[in-house]
Write an enzyme that holds these catalytic residues in place. Structure first.
Site, PDB file in Angstrom:
ATOM      1  N   CYS A 323     -28.245  57.400 -76.153  1.00 54.33           N
ATOM      2  CA  CYS A 323     -28.369  58.810 -75.747  1.00 54.33           C
ATOM      3  C   CYS A 323     -27.811  58.947 -74.336  1.00 54.33           C
ATOM      4  O   CYS A 323     -28.558  59.102 -73.367  1.00 54.33           O
ATOM      5  CB  CYS A 323     -29.822  59.272 -75.785  1.00 54.33           C
ATOM      6  SG  CYS A 323     -30.731  58.807 -77.286  1.00 54.33           S
ATOM      7  N   ALA A 324     -26.494  58.886 -74.201  1.00 48.17           N
ATOM      8  CA  ALA A 324     -25.880  58.637 -72.902  1.00 48.17           C
ATOM      9  C   ALA A 324     -25.765  59.864 -71.992  1.00 48.17           C
ATOM     10  O   ALA A 324     -25.645  59.721 -70.781  1.00 48.17           O
ATOM     11  CB  ALA A 324     -24.489  58.035 -73.105  1.00 48.17           C
ATOM     12  N   GLY A 325     -25.748  61.073 -72.554  1.00 46.53           N
ATOM     13  CA  GLY A 325     -25.535  62.251 -71.726  1.00 46.53           C
ATOM     14  C   GLY A 325     -26.663  62.502 -70.737  1.00 46.53           C
ATOM     15  O   GLY A 325     -27.825  62.226 -71.042  1.00 46.53           O
ATOM     16  N   GLY A 327     -24.762  60.979 -68.414  1.00 47.27           N
ATOM     17  CA  GLY A 327     -23.941  59.833 -68.036  1.00 47.27           C
ATOM     18  C   GLY A 327     -24.397  59.021 -66.850  1.00 47.27           C
ATOM     19  O   GLY A 327     -23.732  58.046 -66.489  1.00 47.27           O
ATOM     20  N   GLY A 328     -25.521  59.362 -66.234  1.00 44.40           N
ATOM     21  CA  GLY A 328     -25.971  58.624 -65.067  1.00 44.40           C
ATOM     22  C   GLY A 328     -26.287  57.170 -65.347  1.00 44.40           C
ATOM     23  O   GLY A 328     -25.714  56.258 -64.728  1.00 44.40           O
ATOM     24  N   GLU A 348     -23.125  60.010 -77.309  1.00 47.37           N
ATOM     25  CA  GLU A 348     -23.715  61.312 -77.000  1.00 47.37           C
ATOM     26  C   GLU A 348     -23.332  62.287 -78.111  1.00 47.37           C
ATOM     27  O   GLU A 348     -22.146  62.507 -78.364  1.00 47.37           O
ATOM     28  CB  GLU A 348     -23.221  61.818 -75.642  1.00 47.37           C
ATOM     29  CG  GLU A 348     -23.566  63.252 -75.325  1.00 47.37           C
ATOM     30  CD  GLU A 348     -25.047  63.566 -75.459  1.00 47.37           C
ATOM     31  OE1 GLU A 348     -25.373  64.576 -76.110  1.00 47.37           O
ATOM     32  OE2 GLU A 348     -25.868  62.806 -74.906  1.00 47.37           O
ATOM     33  N   ASP A 375     -24.740  61.583 -83.982  1.00 49.13           N
ATOM     34  CA  ASP A 375     -26.196  61.619 -83.925  1.00 49.13           C
ATOM     35  C   ASP A 375     -26.687  60.185 -83.752  1.00 49.13           C
ATOM     36  O   ASP A 375     -26.339  59.302 -84.535  1.00 49.13           O
ATOM     37  CB  ASP A 375     -26.746  62.228 -85.226  1.00 49.13           C
ATOM     38  CG  ASP A 375     -28.249  62.453 -85.194  1.00 49.13           C
ATOM     39  OD1 ASP A 375     -28.983  61.604 -84.631  1.00 49.13           O
ATOM     40  OD2 ASP A 375     -28.702  63.475 -85.736  1.00 49.13           O
ATOM     41  N   ASP A 394     -32.541  56.077 -73.951  1.00 52.97           N
ATOM     42  CA  ASP A 394     -33.051  57.012 -72.939  1.00 52.97           C
ATOM     43  C   ASP A 394     -33.309  58.316 -73.675  1.00 52.97           C
ATOM     44  O   ASP A 394     -32.496  59.238 -73.657  1.00 52.97           O
ATOM     45  CB  ASP A 394     -32.013  57.185 -71.825  1.00 52.97           C
ATOM     46  CG  ASP A 394     -32.507  58.086 -70.707  1.00 52.97           C
ATOM     47  OD1 ASP A 394     -33.717  58.366 -70.657  1.00 52.97           O
ATOM     48  OD2 ASP A 394     -31.677  58.523 -69.895  1.00 52.97           O
ATOM     49  N   CYS A 447     -38.297  60.011 -69.207  1.00 51.86           N
ATOM     50  CA  CYS A 447     -38.649  60.548 -67.896  1.00 51.86           C
ATOM     51  C   CYS A 447     -39.884  61.420 -68.067  1.00 51.86           C
ATOM     52  O   CYS A 447     -39.886  62.611 -67.758  1.00 51.86           O
ATOM     53  CB  CYS A 447     -37.499  61.342 -67.305  1.00 51.86           C
ATOM     54  SG  CYS A 447     -37.782  61.785 -65.573  1.00 51.86           S
TER      55      CYS A 447
END
Length: 519
Positions: A323-325, A327-328, A348, A375, A394, A447
Site C-alpha cells: 500500500c505504497a501511496g 510514497g513516503g 498502489e 488492488d 502500511d 498510523c
C-alpha cells in the site's frame, strides 16, 4: 473616494439628529458604538474611527482563512493546501510561521472554540455563514492561544472579515470576539465543564477532540500496556504543533543543507533531523527528492522491516510495499533495498496516488524499483504466492495516530470508519502473508493506536493463519532506532508488537507488528 464610502455624503448623520434623546452612535472622536451585540449590556464605542480602520486583510491571516475555507468547502487537507497558499501570498519566514500556527491551531481547537463561541453568539452556530464561523475561530485562537495582543487580534480579524466577507459580518464578528476576549482559555474551559460528570466528555471538550476518539484513545493506552492516566498527556500532545521531521534517503541524500539552516539531528533514528526553518520546499535537497519530510515513527518502522534478519537467512532479493501511496515509506524502503541489493515493488491501487509514489522515488536508481497499480488484495492470488522476501503492509487506517499533523481529520472521522477499515486491513494482511515466501517477513503498520486496528487485527490473523508467527517486533525496532528508545513494546506469546506515542516519543502514534510465514 473609497468604494465603501460612495453615495454616503447626502445621508443625514444620526448622531447629529440625535432623535428622541438617544445617545449618539459616534462619540466626539468619531468612533461608533458596537452594533453586533445580542442585547446584553450597554453598547461600547469601537476602538477606532471608521476612517482609521484597516480595509485590507493581513496576508498571513488571509492565508489561514483561505485554508480553513478550503477544508470546509472542499474537504481539502490543510497540510496540502497551506504550503501552496503561503507561496501564492509570498509570505516570508516569519509570516509563514504565523499562518501555519493560526491555521493548524484553529483546526485543532475547533471543538473548544465552537463551545466558547456558542456562548457568545445569539443564535446556533450552524445558522451562521460558514465563512463567518471560520473567521470567528481564527479570532478565538489568536485571543486565547497565541501571543497576539487582544486589540490586534480583534482589529485584524474584523479587517479580514470586512475585506473577504462583508461589512455586515464584520460587526457581528467584532461583537462576538469582544465577548470571547473577556476571559482566558482556562476560565472558559472551567465554565464549560461545570456540571459535566462524564470524564471522557469533559476531556473531549477541554482538549478539543470528539468524545468517541477520547474513549478510543483511553482504550488504546490500556490495550498497549500503558496506564489510562496518560490520556491527558496524550490529548495535549495531539494539540501541540509538531516539528517537521526530515529523512535523508540512505545512500542518496544528505542533511547538510538543512543543518546549515538551523535543523537539529533527530534523536530517534539515523539520517533524520528536526527542522523549523519555514517552507521546507526552499531546501534544494527536498525539491530534488533526496531528502524527504517523514515522521520519525514512519522512518523507524521502515528501517525495522529492512533491518530484521530473515528467520531462515535465505534469499533477500524481492521486497513489496503493498500500500505504497503517497510514497513516503516506499522511498525509504527503496533506498534501503538498493543498499541490500534488493528490488522494491511499490504497489498502489489508485492511479493518481501511484503517480505520487513514482515522484517520491525519483531520486533512487530506477533499476531498483517498479510501480504496480492493482488492488493489494490481489497479491493473495496464486500467481504471487511466495514471491517476496519482505512485505510492508502500511494499511489504510483511521489515522487517529496523526491527529496533530492532520487536525481537520478528527472532525471528519466516525466510529463507522474504523469498523469498515478493519475488514480491509485483515484482507490485506492475509494477502501479504500469501505473497511472502516461507521464512520471509511481513510488517503490518498503521498510523493508529485504536485496538480494533492494531492488536485485534494481529490476534485475528494469528487465529486464522496457522502458518503465521509473530516476531519480536520490539527488538527489531530498538535495533533500528538510536539508543534510548523506551516504552513501545507489548509482548504477545513469544513475539511482540510496538506502539509509538506522541506524548512519549514525539512521533505519530505508529503501530507495528512483524510476522514470518512458516511451512
Amino acid at each position: 473616494m473609497s468604494e465603501f464610502g460612495q453615495g454616503r455624503s447626502d445621508r443625514p448623520r444620526r448622531n447629529e439628529s440625535n432623535r428622541g434623546g438617544e445617545s449618539p452612535r459616534r462619540n466626539d472622536a468619531g468612533r461608533t458604538r458596537n452594533r453586533g451585540g445580542s442585547g446584553n449590556g450597554a453598547r461600547q464605542f469601537s476602538a477606532s474611527a471608521p476612517s482609521a480602520r484597516n480595509r485590507r486583510a493581513d496576508q498571513a491571516r488571509l492565508t489561514a482563512f483561505e485554508v480553513l475555507r478550503a477544508v470546509d468547502e472542499h474537504d481539502a487537507y490543510a497540510n496540502l493546501v497551506l504550503p501552496a497558499r503561503i507561496r501564492e501570498h509570498h509570505l516570508d519566514r516569519r509570516d509563514a510561521g504565523f499562518a501555519t500556527e493560526l491555521t493548524y491551531g484553529a483546526l485543532r481547537g475547533q471543538g473548544l472554540y465552537d463551545a466558547i463561541l456558542a456562548r457568545c453568539v445569539d443564535r446556533p452556530l450552524d445558522q451562521l455563514d460558514p465563512a463567518v464561523l471560520d473567521a470567528l475561530r481564527l479570532g478565538a485562537h489568536q485571543l486565547l492561544a497565541m501571543r497576539v495582543p487582544s486589540h490586534a487580534a480583534l482589529d485584524e480579524t474584523v479587517s479580514l472579515a470586512r475585506m473577504v466577507i462583508g461589512a455586515g459580518a464584520s460587526g457581528l464578528i467584532n461583537a462576538v470576539l469582544r465577548k470571547v476576549s473577556l476571559k482566558d482559555i482556562e476560565t472558559w474551559s472551567s465554565e464549560l465543564v461545570e456540571g459535566i460528570d462524564d470524564e471522557n466528555a469533559a476531556a473531549a471538550l477541554v482538549h478539543s477532540h470528539p468524545e468517541w476518539i477520547v474513549r478510543a484513545l483511553r482504550q488504546a493506552l490500556v490495550a498497549h500496556g500503558r496506564d489510562a492516566s496518560e490520556l491527558t498527556d496524550l490529548l495535549a500532545a495531539d494539540n501541540l504543533a509538531p516539528v517537521v521531521n526530515l529523512v535523508a534517503l540512505p545512500g542518496v541524500g544528505f542533511l547538510d543543507e538543512a543543518l546549515d539552516q538551523g535543523a537539529e539531528y533527530g534523536t530517534l533514528v539515523a539520517d533524520s533531523a528536526y527542522y523549523q526553518g519555514g517552507d521546507i520546499a526552499r531546501l534544494a535537497s527536498v525539491r530534488e527528492g533526496s531528502t524527504r519530510v517523514q515522521d520519525a515513527g514512519s522512518q523507524l518502522v521502515a528501517r525495522a522491516l529492512a533491518g530484521i534478519a530473515l528467520p531462515d537467512g535465505g534469499e533477500d532479493s524481492y521486497w513489496l510495499d503493498l500500500c505504497a501511496g503517497p510514497g513516503g515509506k516506499a522511498a525509504l524502503l527503496a533506498a534501503l533495498a538498493t543498499i541490500h541489493g534488493a528490488r522494491l515493488t511499490a504497489n498502489e491501487p489508485a492511479e493518481h496516488r501511484a503517480e505520487l509514489v513514482s515522484k517520491a522515488l525519483v531520486a533512487i536508481d530506477p533499476d531498483t524499483w517498479m510501480i504496480s497499480v492493482r488492488d493489494g488484495r490481489e497479491y493473495g492470488d496464486e500467481e504471487f504466492s511466495g514471491g517476496y522476501d519482505r512485505v510492508m503492509v502500511d494499511a489504510p487506517c483511521s489515522g487517529l495516530g496523526a491527529l496533530r499533523r492532520r487536525p481537520e481529520s478528527r472532525w471528519r472521522k466516525t466510529p463507522k470508519d474504523v469498523a469498515e477499515l478493519t475488514v480491509l486491513q485483515g484482507q490485506l494482511l492475509d494477502a501479504a502473508l500469501s505473497a511472502v515466501r516461507v521464512g520471509g517477513v511481513v510488517a503490518y503498520v498503521t498510523c493508529s493506536p485504536h485496538p480494533a486496528e492494531t492488536v485485534a487485527v494481529v490476534d485475528d490473523l494469528l487465529a486464522r493463519n496457522k502458518n503465521a508467527r509473530l516476531l519480536d517486533t520490539g527488538a527489531a525496532l530498538e535495533a533500528a532506532a538510536l539508543p534510548g528508545l523506551t516504552g513501545a513494546t507489548r509482548t504477545v506469546g513469544t513475539g511482540s508488537t510496538i506502539q509509538l506515542w506522541p506524548h512519549i516519543h514525539r512521533t505519530d502514534a505508529m503501530f507495528m507488528a512483524l510476522f514470518t510465514r512458516t511451512a
